[in-house]
Design an enzyme around this catalytic site. Structure first.
Site, mmCIF file in Angstrom:
data_model
loop_
_atom_site.group_PDB
_atom_site.id
_atom_site.type_symbol
_atom_site.label_atom_id
_atom_site.label_comp_id
_atom_site.label_asym_id
_atom_site.label_seq_id
_atom_site.Cartn_x
_atom_site.Cartn_y
_atom_site.Cartn_z
ATOM 1 N N ASP A 50 0.846 -1.206 0.000
ATOM 2 C CA ASP A 50 0.000 0.000 0.000
ATOM 3 C C ASP A 50 0.881 1.255 0.000
ATOM 4 O O ASP A 50 0.381 2.378 -0.067
ATOM 5 C CB ASP A 50 -1.009 -0.009 1.145
ATOM 6 C CG ASP A 50 -0.358 -0.046 2.509
ATOM 7 O OD1 ASP A 50 0.881 -0.203 2.592
ATOM 8 O OD2 ASP A 50 -1.088 0.080 3.515
ATOM 9 N N SER A 51 2.212 1.051 0.012
ATOM 10 C CA SER A 51 3.130 2.172 -0.230
ATOM 11 C C SER A 51 2.828 2.799 -1.584
ATOM 12 O O SER A 51 3.299 3.898 -1.882
ATOM 13 C CB SER A 51 4.589 1.692 -0.183
ATOM 14 O OG SER A 51 4.781 0.549 -1.004
ATOM 15 N N ASP A 89 -1.030 -6.099 -0.021
ATOM 16 C CA ASP A 89 -1.379 -5.486 1.272
ATOM 17 C C ASP A 89 -2.879 -5.301 1.397
ATOM 18 O O ASP A 89 -3.529 -4.807 0.461
ATOM 19 C CB ASP A 89 -0.743 -4.088 1.377
ATOM 20 C CG ASP A 89 0.590 -4.113 2.084
ATOM 21 O OD1 ASP A 89 0.890 -5.113 2.772
ATOM 22 O OD2 ASP A 89 1.337 -3.130 1.944
ATOM 23 N N LYS A 119 -0.988 -9.388 3.061
ATOM 24 C CA LYS A 119 -0.188 -8.907 4.206
ATOM 25 C C LYS A 119 -1.028 -7.948 5.032
ATOM 26 O O LYS A 119 -1.732 -7.094 4.476
ATOM 27 C CB LYS A 119 1.096 -8.224 3.717
ATOM 28 C CG LYS A 119 1.954 -7.672 4.855
ATOM 29 C CD LYS A 119 3.364 -7.346 4.413
ATOM 30 C CE LYS A 119 3.502 -6.048 3.684
ATOM 31 N NZ LYS A 119 3.041 -4.839 4.411
ATOM 32 N N GLU A 121 -0.943 -5.484 8.719
ATOM 33 C CA GLU A 121 -0.080 -4.858 9.719
ATOM 34 C C GLU A 121 -0.649 -5.049 11.125
ATOM 35 O O GLU A 121 -1.856 -4.883 11.330
ATOM 36 C CB GLU A 121 0.039 -3.355 9.432
ATOM 37 C CG GLU A 121 0.709 -3.060 8.100
ATOM 38 C CD GLU A 121 0.847 -1.574 7.829
ATOM 39 O OE1 GLU A 121 0.499 -0.753 8.713
ATOM 40 O OE2 GLU A 121 1.304 -1.223 6.737
ATOM 41 N N GLU A 188 9.767 -4.280 9.988
ATOM 42 C CA GLU A 188 10.181 -3.009 9.377
ATOM 43 C C GLU A 188 10.767 -2.050 10.412
ATOM 44 O O GLU A 188 10.132 -1.767 11.446
ATOM 45 C CB GLU A 188 8.978 -2.346 8.673
ATOM 46 C CG GLU A 188 9.342 -1.008 8.033
ATOM 47 C CD GLU A 188 8.334 -0.490 7.020
ATOM 48 O OE1 GLU A 188 7.392 -1.226 6.682
ATOM 49 O OE2 GLU A 188 8.504 0.666 6.581
HETATM 50 O O1 KIV Z 1 3.689 -1.119 1.552
HETATM 51 C C1 KIV Z 1 4.853 -1.559 1.452
HETATM 52 O O2 KIV Z 1 5.570 -1.314 0.471
HETATM 53 C C2 KIV Z 1 5.359 -2.370 2.550
HETATM 54 C C3 KIV Z 1 6.821 -2.700 2.549
HETATM 55 C C4 KIV Z 1 7.598 -1.481 2.872
HETATM 56 C C5 KIV Z 1 7.132 -3.818 3.438
HETATM 57 O O3 KIV Z 1 4.630 -2.734 3.388
#
Ligand code: KIV
Length: 291
Positions: A50-51, A89, A119, A121, A188
């Site tokens: 989600d970056s 994510d 994924k 968090e 992280e």
């Molecule tokens: O969103 C993302 O790119 C991430 C990585 C930095 C692990 O969660």
């Protein structure tokens, strides 16, 4: 065998890599071109992080990213890298309501983007959601330490778990995620010694990003690896392997200058047509009428 013909990894083959001490390499990607680069380079896994909210959509944090944003980008990544394991994510606040809601949102990503896993968090608080997803047959990767969806609570992007209580909590969270069926955990921006300890305490793989070299693998953001993010901060843990952002600006500037000077397009970039076709065209009755 080229990279495209290699077998796609599974949770089992990643576990086997971890067990034999072979580092797992993951990179983020957000569209088909980036995914094709990652696959051609032979990475083990792609993360549609989600970056993307920050590196692709220009937000300050990952908080505004929606489920539809994630699905849209994950579908493109899947098309660009059909033979690579793709993790996606779950975005902000999509696994914090009922567990039924979590499974519904997760199923959309899995079905619509053909994701290979998701994924999430967080630790203890999200355990019922992790369990519900695992029960639904979805491979779940945890994410602890600097979890960007909580950055507003953290008061900024900063190193996590430096104090005893926080380090203990992170260690406990990792064990709980493992017990709940997570197949992997991203760590992280935490002290390296804690990354080492957590990795040694677990039997599942850890993937570090600013968590030291003892993790079972590493992940970096595509734009960070390639130096593409002109407007992005570069944390200490980022190694930039090329400065493509600077090269891109210089190439676009040269293009602009050549157009202004009538140097582009020169004859190499033009299409020909027989001379008599053009002269006949100028005598065409419709043209004469108009003139
Ligand atoms: O969103 C993302 O790119 C991430 C990585 C930095 C692990 O969660």
């Amino acid at each position: 065998m080229n990279e495209d013909e290699k077998m796609k990894h599974s949770t089992r083959s990643l576990q086997a890599m971890r067990d034999r001490g072979e580092p797992i390499v993951m990179v983020t990607a957000y569209d088909a071109t980036q995914a094709a680069h990652a696959q051609a380079a032979g990475v083990d896994m792609i993360l549609v992080g989600d970056s993307l909210g920050m590196v692709m959509l220009g937000y300050d944090t990952t908080v505004p990213v929606t489920l539809d944003d994630m699905i849209h980008h994950a579908k493109a990544v899947r098309r660009g890298a059909p033979h690579t394991m793709v993790l996606v994510d779950m975005p902000f606040a999509t696994y914090h309501q009922t567990t039924a809601d979590t499974v519904r949102y997760a199923s959309r990503i899995m079905r619509e983007a053909y994701a290979d896993g998701l994924k999430l968090e967080g630790g203890k608080k999200i355990i019922p959601h992790v369990q519900a997803l695992v029960q639904a047959g979805i491979p779940v990767c945890g994410h602890l330490g600097l979890t960007p969806q909580s950055v507003l609570q953290f008061g900024g992007f900063r190193v996590q778990a430096r104090e005893l209580d926080a380090a203990q909590k992170l260690h406990d969270d990792a064990l709980q995620l493992q017990d709940s069926g997570a197949f992997m955990i991203v760590l992280e921006c935490i002290p390296s010694a804690l990354g080492t300890l957590v990795t040694q305490s677990l039997t599942i793989p850890t993937i570090g990003i600013g968590a030291g070299d003892a993790c079972s693998g590493q992940v970096l953001v595509y734009h960070d690896v390639l130096g593409l993010g002109m407007h992005l901060r570069r944390p200490k843990f980022v190694k930039t392997y090329a400065e493509l952002g600077e090269k891109a600006i210089s190439a676009i500037r040269t293009y602009k200058e050549e157009v202004k000077l009538h140097e582009f397009p020169n004859s190499d970039y033009r299409y020909d047509i027989a001379e008599n076709t053009i002269s006949s065209l100028s005598k065409h009755p419709n043209r004469e009428e108009k003139s």
